[in-house]
Write an enzyme that holds these catalytic residues in place. Structure first.
Site, PDB file in Angstrom:
ATOM      1  N   LYS A  16       0.849  -1.203   0.000  1.00  0.00           N
ATOM      2  CA  LYS A  16       0.000   0.000   0.000  1.00  0.00           C
ATOM      3  C   LYS A  16       0.889   1.260   0.000  1.00  0.00           C
ATOM      4  CE  LYS A  16      -4.033  -2.270   1.871  1.00  0.00           C
ATOM      5  NZ  LYS A  16      -5.250  -2.111   2.689  1.00  0.00           N
ATOM      6  N   HIS A 102      -9.573  -2.633  -5.424  1.00  0.00           N
ATOM      7  CA  HIS A 102      -9.512  -2.767  -3.964  1.00  0.00           C
ATOM      8  C   HIS A 102     -10.623  -1.950  -3.319  1.00  0.00           C
ATOM      9  CE1 HIS A 102      -8.078  -2.431   0.182  1.00  0.00           C
ATOM     10  NE2 HIS A 102      -7.383  -3.522  -0.062  1.00  0.00           N
ATOM     11  N   GLU A 176     -12.027 -10.387  -0.481  1.00  0.00           N
ATOM     12  CA  GLU A 176     -11.748  -9.605   0.720  1.00  0.00           C
ATOM     13  C   GLU A 176     -13.054  -8.986   1.222  1.00  0.00           C
ATOM     14  OE1 GLU A 176      -7.266  -7.994   0.330  1.00  0.00           O
ATOM     15  OE2 GLU A 176      -8.710  -6.834  -0.814  1.00  0.00           O
TER      16      GLU A 176
END
Length: 255
Positions: A16, A102, A176
């Site tokens: 990240k 994401h 996720e």
């Protein structure tokens, strides 16, 4: 008809925006040192640094089997897209995998399923592997309801991407659950297995390899509990310590 053989296991980590330049390169050198160990015969490894360190990371990893990832891309190869990064340039810089969709990108920057699908198509067009993050925002305390809700929320995220990429290219789906990202514990193993089995059915007719990894507070012991549904793990901050990353890889390689 016997079940199709499962793909090779895979483990990856995204940095990240946690590290500075020198810390990132130091970490990538640490990942390089993990290459060539016994588990390499069974497990693929990838690391995703920031854009600025991508080319130097590629140089560090050049002689290894570690795959290099990028954290995002634009869906066009070139053009008037100030501040964006071209998938063509990412491929030229040494990227093998590109992470897209994401939860942070979807929530903070308003990325839609259509955008993510277009990015997936661009990644595949440039010879790289789309790593597509998918997951549900809402969660029910009733297990059966939670699975159904998750599958239906993930379905358009998956189908839009699979319709945008050639049928014979590899795709990695990173499941996720948004509610599990940054939580104290991963999602319930039964929930993960039941959801990922349904995700695999969505991709079941593809000619290309479709690997499914779990992310969301994953760590030691996570894979063994959900191996029935996934091919590996996509790790976050826990794995920013190389020793922790090594521990998880060894577990998956031995499972």
């Amino acid at each position: 008809m016997p079940p199709l053989p499962r793909p090779r296991r895979i483990v990856g980590v995204s940095l990240k925006m946690y590290f500075d330049l020198q810390s990132t390169l130091s970490y990538v050198r640490g990942v390089y040192q993990l290459d060539g160990q016994a588990w390499n015969a069974r497990v693929d490894l990838f690391v995703i640094p920031d854009f600025v360190t991508l080319m130097e990371s590629a140089r560090i990893l050049e002689s290894s089997s570690v795959m290099l990832g990028a954290q995002d891309t634009h869906w066009e190869d070139s053009g008037a897209h100030t501040g964006e990064v071209s998938p063509k340039v990412l491929q030229q810089a040494g990227a093998n995998i590109v992470e897209i969709g994401h939860a942070e990108r979807r929530a903070v920057f308003g990325e839609t399923d259509d955008w993510v699908a277009r990015k997936a198509g661009a990644v595949a067009r440039n010879g790289m592997i789309p790593l597509v993050c998918i997951g549900e925002k809402k969660h029910s305390n009733i297990a059966s309801a939670a699975v159904g809700m998750a599958v239906e929320e993930c379905r358009p995220q998956v189908t839009s991407v699979l319709s945008a990429v050639p049928d014979d290219v590899e795709v990695i789906l990173a499941y996720e659950p948004v509610w599990a990202i940054g939580a104290a514990e991963p999602a319930n193993p039964d929930h993960v297995v039941n959801v990922t089995k349904e995700l695999r059915k969505m991709a079941g007719s593809r000619k290309g390899v479709t690997r499914i990894v779990y992310g969301g507070s994953a760590g030691p012991g996570t894979f063994a509990k959900i191996a029935e549904g996934v091919d590996g793990l996509f790790l976050g901050r826990f794995a920013h310590d190389i020793n922790n990353l090594k521990q998880v890889i060894e577990e998956i390689g031995a499972a």
